[in-house]
Scaffold this motif. Structure first.
Motif, PDB file in Angstrom:
ATOM      1  N   PHE A   1      -0.755  14.595   2.498  1.00 22.62           N
ATOM      2  CA  PHE A   1       0.988  13.530   2.985  1.00 22.62           C
ATOM      3  C   PHE A   1       2.085  15.183   3.438  1.00 22.62           C
ATOM      4  N   ASN A   2       1.594  16.505   2.201  1.00 20.91           N
ATOM      5  CA  ASN A   2       2.965  16.867   2.570  1.00 20.91           C
ATOM      6  C   ASN A   2       3.021  18.383   4.259  1.00 20.91           C
ATOM      7  N   LYS A   3       1.354  17.802   4.712  1.00 21.25           N
ATOM      8  CA  LYS A   3       1.572  18.765   6.003  1.00 21.25           C
ATOM      9  C   LYS A   3       2.641  17.655   6.879  1.00 21.25           C
TER      10      LYS A   3
ATOM     11  N   SER B   1       9.891  15.228  -2.980  1.00 22.03           N
ATOM     12  CA  SER B   1      10.310  13.555  -4.576  1.00 22.03           C
ATOM     13  C   SER B   1      11.578  12.487  -4.495  1.00 22.03           C
ATOM     14  N   HIS B   2      12.695  13.291  -4.064  1.00 24.46           N
ATOM     15  CA  HIS B   2      14.311  12.446  -4.279  1.00 24.46           C
ATOM     16  C   HIS B   2      13.990  12.173  -2.687  1.00 24.46           C
TER      17      HIS B   2
ATOM     18  N   MET C   1       1.025  -0.710   0.115  1.00 23.61           N
ATOM     19  CA  MET C   1       0.226   0.081   0.175  1.00 23.61           C
ATOM     20  C   MET C   1       0.877   1.026  -0.175  1.00 23.61           C
ATOM     21  N   GLY C   2       1.528   0.979   0.487  1.00 21.88           N
ATOM     22  CA  GLY C   2       2.677   2.418   0.716  1.00 21.88           C
ATOM     23  C   GLY C   2       3.158   2.823  -0.358  1.00 21.88           C
ATOM     24  N   LYS C   3       3.574   1.693  -1.063  1.00 27.51           N
ATOM     25  CA  LYS C   3       4.774   1.667  -2.231  1.00 27.51           C
ATOM     26  C   LYS C   3       3.827   2.552  -3.321  1.00 27.51           C
ATOM     27  N   ARG C   4       2.440   1.361  -3.595  1.00 25.22           N
ATOM     28  CA  ARG C   4       1.356   2.438  -4.096  1.00 25.22           C
ATOM     29  C   ARG C   4       0.990   3.754  -4.063  1.00 25.22           C
ATOM     30  N   LEU C   5       0.470   4.503  -2.887  1.00 27.58           N
ATOM     31  CA  LEU C   5       1.148   6.038  -2.365  1.00 27.58           C
ATOM     32  C   LEU C   5       1.675   6.585  -3.088  1.00 27.58           C
ATOM     33  N   LEU C   6       3.188   6.212  -2.863  1.00 27.41           N
ATOM     34  CA  LEU C   6       3.975   7.715  -2.932  1.00 27.41           C
ATOM     35  C   LEU C   6       4.385   6.887  -4.601  1.00 27.41           C
ATOM     36  N   LYS C   7       4.521   5.816  -5.460  1.00 26.79           N
ATOM     37  CA  LYS C   7       4.450   6.182  -6.481  1.00 26.79           C
ATOM     38  C   LYS C   7       3.588   7.390  -6.921  1.00 26.79           C
TER      39      LYS C   7
ATOM     40  N   ASP D   1       2.023  12.485  -8.874  1.00 28.58           N
ATOM     41  CA  ASP D   1       1.257  13.999  -8.507  1.00 28.58           C
ATOM     42  C   ASP D   1       0.176  13.237  -9.576  1.00 28.58           C
ATOM     43  N   THR D   2      -0.291  12.525  -8.841  1.00 25.77           N
ATOM     44  CA  THR D   2      -1.922  11.082  -9.417  1.00 25.77           C
ATOM     45  C   THR D   2      -2.710  11.257  -8.484  1.00 25.77           C
ATOM     46  N   VAL D   3      -1.916  11.980  -7.165  1.00 22.09           N
ATOM     47  CA  VAL D   3      -3.169  12.075  -5.980  1.00 22.09           C
ATOM     48  C   VAL D   3      -4.070  12.998  -5.996  1.00 22.09           C
TER      49      VAL D   3
END
Length: 283
Positions: free
Chosen positions: A166-168, A174-175, A145-151, A156-158
């Motif tokens: 997520f950013n908060k 991404s780097h 699940m984490g991999k899919r979220l991070l991808k 930038d498809t979320v």
């Protein structure tokens, strides 16, 4: 003193059969950590009131114990700490079977940092279809699940509100995400850590759909490969299955499986199992 350990890839729960000692350490998957790492880490986690030389028997159930070579990494490390103990290393899947099914045959699964499944004959694992680990498989796991979220974050498809949340919460570029996955150790644990994000955002359709589709992949790619699986109850150990029990139960029903036990941890069942075993030997 009999000490039992339930060791996942992320954390390990240690408890004595009389419950006088109960503590946690890191997870020690021998695919990702070596003997020296285990000794250093575990030594720091031991309770102050605990003398490891008092341990006469140690039963460690761990992720990644797929062969004698991997089991030896753990056994050699534990010998340096529990110098007077008889040590047995078993697969965490056997721990799940004993906690979920006892001496009864059935189906057992693990849904935590990683994934595993099996048919149990009441004593031993009768059939295990390899999960193929976190790079190739582990469908339905926290890492998956984490991999899919991070991808989706990187591409930038979320949905905008998910990206903002997520950013908060993490403040990761991404780097930095790529660096943690491809250059730093324990990438599986890093990816699985984002399960907390889903747990905090279950009001969002994106998160619910990602969890559901991950469990669907788990059933389609693993569970449905077992012969006669629809005639068996689905039993599961692990935080991911436990936290998202409602969605998991719904997906199981779609695949024609009735749900039995879904537990967060097998430790209570293992403590009882070994306490009873010791009592029978004494008699």
């Amino acid at each position: 003193m009999i000490l039992i350990a339930d060791g996942g890839s992320t954390k390990t729960h240690w408890i004595t059969t009389d419950s006088s000692i109960d503590f946690h350490s890191e997870g020690y998957n021998p695919y990702y950590v070596d003997e020296d790492y285990i000794v250093a880490s575990l030594s720091k986690s031991l309770p102050q009131n605990f003398n490891p030389e008092d341990v006469t028997e140690l039963y460690f159930y761990g992720a990644g114990v797929h062969n004698e070579e991997k089991a030896a990494i753990l056994k050699n490390a534990f010998r340096k700490i529990f110098s007077k103990a008889q040590i047995e290393i078993d697969h965490d899947l056997l721990a799940a079977c004993r906690a979920l099914l006892g001496n009864n045959p059935g189906f057992a699964a693990i849904l935590g940092t990683g994934t595993n499944t099996c048919l149990y004959n009441g004593k031993d694992i009768a059939l295990n279809i390899d999960s193929a680990a976190y790079i190739l498989g582990d469908e339905g796991s926290g890492c998956y699940m984490g991999k899919r979220l991070l991808k989706d974050i990187i591409r930038d498809t979320v949905p905008p509100e998910i990206k903002e949340r997520f950013n908060k919460m993490y403040h990761l570029s991404s780097h930095e995400i790529m660096d943690n996955i491809y250059t730093k150790p324990l990438a599986n644990r890093f990816c699985a850590g984002f399960v907390k994000f889903f747990d905090n955002n279950m009001d969002n359709e994106y998160c619910r759909n990602l969890i559901r589709s991950s469990f669907t992949d788990f059933f389609q790619e693993l569970v449905a490969l077992y012969p006669g699986y629809q005639e068996l109850r689905f039993n599961c150990i692990g935080s991911v299955g436990f936290y998202f029990k409602d969605i998991l139960t719904s997906v199981a029903a779609e695949f024609g499986m009735e749900v039995g036990l879904i537990l967060q941890s097998p430790i209570s069942g293992l403590r009882e199992f070994h306490a009873q075993k010791a009592h029978m030997i004494q008699e």
